[in-house]
Design a protein around this motif. Sequence first.
Motif, PDB file in Angstrom:
ATOM      1  N   THR A 145      48.353   8.172   8.149  1.00 29.12           N
ATOM      2  CA  THR A 145      47.482   8.508   9.291  1.00 29.12           C
ATOM      3  C   THR A 145      46.674   7.272   9.660  1.00 29.12           C
ATOM      4  O   THR A 145      46.547   6.895  10.825  1.00 29.12           O
ATOM      5  CB  THR A 145      46.513   9.664   8.934  1.00 29.12           C
ATOM      6  OG1 THR A 145      47.262  10.776   8.520  1.00 29.12           O
ATOM      7  CG2 THR A 145      45.664  10.050  10.144  1.00 29.12           C
TER       8      THR A 145
ATOM      9  N   SER B 196      55.291  12.604  17.282  1.00 27.67           N
ATOM     10  CA  SER B 196      55.107  13.284  15.996  1.00 27.67           C
ATOM     11  C   SER B 196      55.577  14.731  16.082  1.00 27.67           C
ATOM     12  O   SER B 196      56.138  15.274  15.130  1.00 27.67           O
ATOM     13  CB  SER B 196      53.634  13.246  15.571  1.00 27.67           C
ATOM     14  OG  SER B 196      53.162  11.925  15.593  1.00 27.67           O
TER      15      SER B 196
ATOM     16  N   TYR C 117      51.456  13.750   8.187  1.00 20.98           N
ATOM     17  CA  TYR C 117      51.092  12.445   7.663  1.00 20.98           C
ATOM     18  C   TYR C 117      49.973  12.564   6.639  1.00 20.98           C
ATOM     19  O   TYR C 117      48.881  13.005   6.987  1.00 20.98           O
ATOM     20  CB  TYR C 117      50.562  11.542   8.781  1.00 20.98           C
ATOM     21  CG  TYR C 117      51.496  11.364   9.952  1.00 20.98           C
ATOM     22  CD1 TYR C 117      52.706  10.684   9.806  1.00 20.98           C
ATOM     23  CD2 TYR C 117      51.148  11.843  11.211  1.00 20.98           C
ATOM     24  CE1 TYR C 117      53.544  10.506  10.898  1.00 20.98           C
ATOM     25  CE2 TYR C 117      51.976  11.665  12.303  1.00 20.98           C
ATOM     26  CZ  TYR C 117      53.172  11.002  12.137  1.00 20.98           C
ATOM     27  OH  TYR C 117      53.984  10.825  13.217  1.00 20.98           O
TER      28      TYR C 117
ATOM     29  N   ALA D 295      47.738  15.999  10.049  1.00 24.85           N
ATOM     30  CA  ALA D 295      47.299  14.614   9.844  1.00 24.85           C
ATOM     31  C   ALA D 295      46.062  14.669   8.949  1.00 24.85           C
ATOM     32  O   ALA D 295      45.471  15.741   8.760  1.00 24.85           O
ATOM     33  CB  ALA D 295      46.973  13.960  11.181  1.00 24.85           C
TER      34      ALA D 295
END
Length: 446
Positions: A19, A37, A14, A47
Amino acid sequence: MTKTRKKYNLPTGYPFLPTLFRSNDFLANPIKFISKSMEKFGGTYTATLGLRKKIILTQDPAFIEHILRGNHRNYHKSPLATERAVEFFGNGLLFSNGDYWLRQRRLVQPAFHREKLQGLYDIVTRSIDEFLRDLPDGEPDIYPLMHQISFSLLIRSLFDIRMEPATMAELGEHFTALQEFLLRDVNRPVQRLLYPFNGMKRDMLRRAKRLKAIIAGLIRERRSDPRSYNDLLDMLLSSRYEDSGEHMTDEQVIDEALILIFAGHETTANALSWMLYLLATHPAINNRLVNELKVSSPADTLRNPFVNAVISESMRLYPPAWMTERVAVEDDRFGDYHFPKGTIIIPFFFGLHRNAAHWPEPARFHPDRFINDPSLARSASFFPFGAGPRMCIGNNFAMAEMCFFLHSFLTNFTIAATPQVPEMRPLITLRPDRIVLKIERISTLH
Ligand code: HEM
């Protein structure tokens, strides 16, 4: 793969805005969020924290080994998790880094060798029996009870003295308040903005000061006591550094004592609570365990394969340390990944422990898997106590506490499930919200 500033090759994941948008889902249920995830990105993902800081989360056992063992020198505990804790609990083993950590670890390690622990076992069994003597029948939430026993076991192992109940209660109260505060601080950092106005941090610093003062008082008493002791305080006070031959300063002893309590009591409370829940909901396994315990002495349970398998399997499903964190000191590579210094890495033990690629029927509570293949307990897919040089220093002690507790508890009480189903509260450790079990005494402890 996502490229950052061309030079690096981070796992896909992300970027900043996704995020941020997902941060509430993350805070509401981090294990669920990370697990989803992991499925989406295949076991390792990136992330973004703030605008640029990268976090890599992984449940890949080879990557975790690389961070914790293979290239451990390149990884420190990250300030994200430790900065605030150090302010209250000092610079003990769990939070220190580099040469200071290594010197302390070498000093404290011998106290936790199996042979040295024998001296503590008497204190542990005595404390458990005292606790169980007053335990009434009923349908209690067993988490606070396990918390109470784990806390008093550690305090008694550190200070084998008749501590005033008021002092014990005060220690417990300050510890709980500080841990609750740290949890909120780590999970909702935005609250920090209020500290100058609501006096919360000031109050916590006052509590931390009081904790240290109580321990300083116990050290002073010990220094003037001619009797010999076999507790952890005695070991901390008497050990000497290999290089200089000197003892720790009182301030260092206080920091290490606080860290042992901090690292050791909530983890053990979680492990025991989930274990009792699993046993109560699996009566056939519970009965088999009780039959083993009935014919063993407490000391025999330490070597009993089934007792150890039950403990391992419980911590596989509910690892008290459900993840840990490190920060890369220098740029590093793992496989195709190449990431810059400052990258935070989160080994996600919970995900690995329940991954079907490494654990057949991962959701099943099946202690026999550890009997059928004893090497599983030391395998690279199983990290209840971490790995490498920073592996839990108290692992043998924790195993002994749990064996002795199971022995005393299950030979004196029956346990049964209730309709209540606990939920996981993955904060710093993997707590249950509550675990209501029916417990009934079957014999009288003397
Ligand atoms: C079931 C109980 C326990 C579990 C599951 C557990 C788990 C862990 C894990 C996973 C780590 C490594 C963290 C990392 O790599 O970042 C750790 C470190 C540590 N544990 Fe435990 N622990 C338990 C009980 C205890 C007890 C009873 C003590 C002390 C009496 C203790 C003292 C410590 C200390 C001091 C460290 C830091 C070691 C270092 O960084 O050198 N733990 N523990």
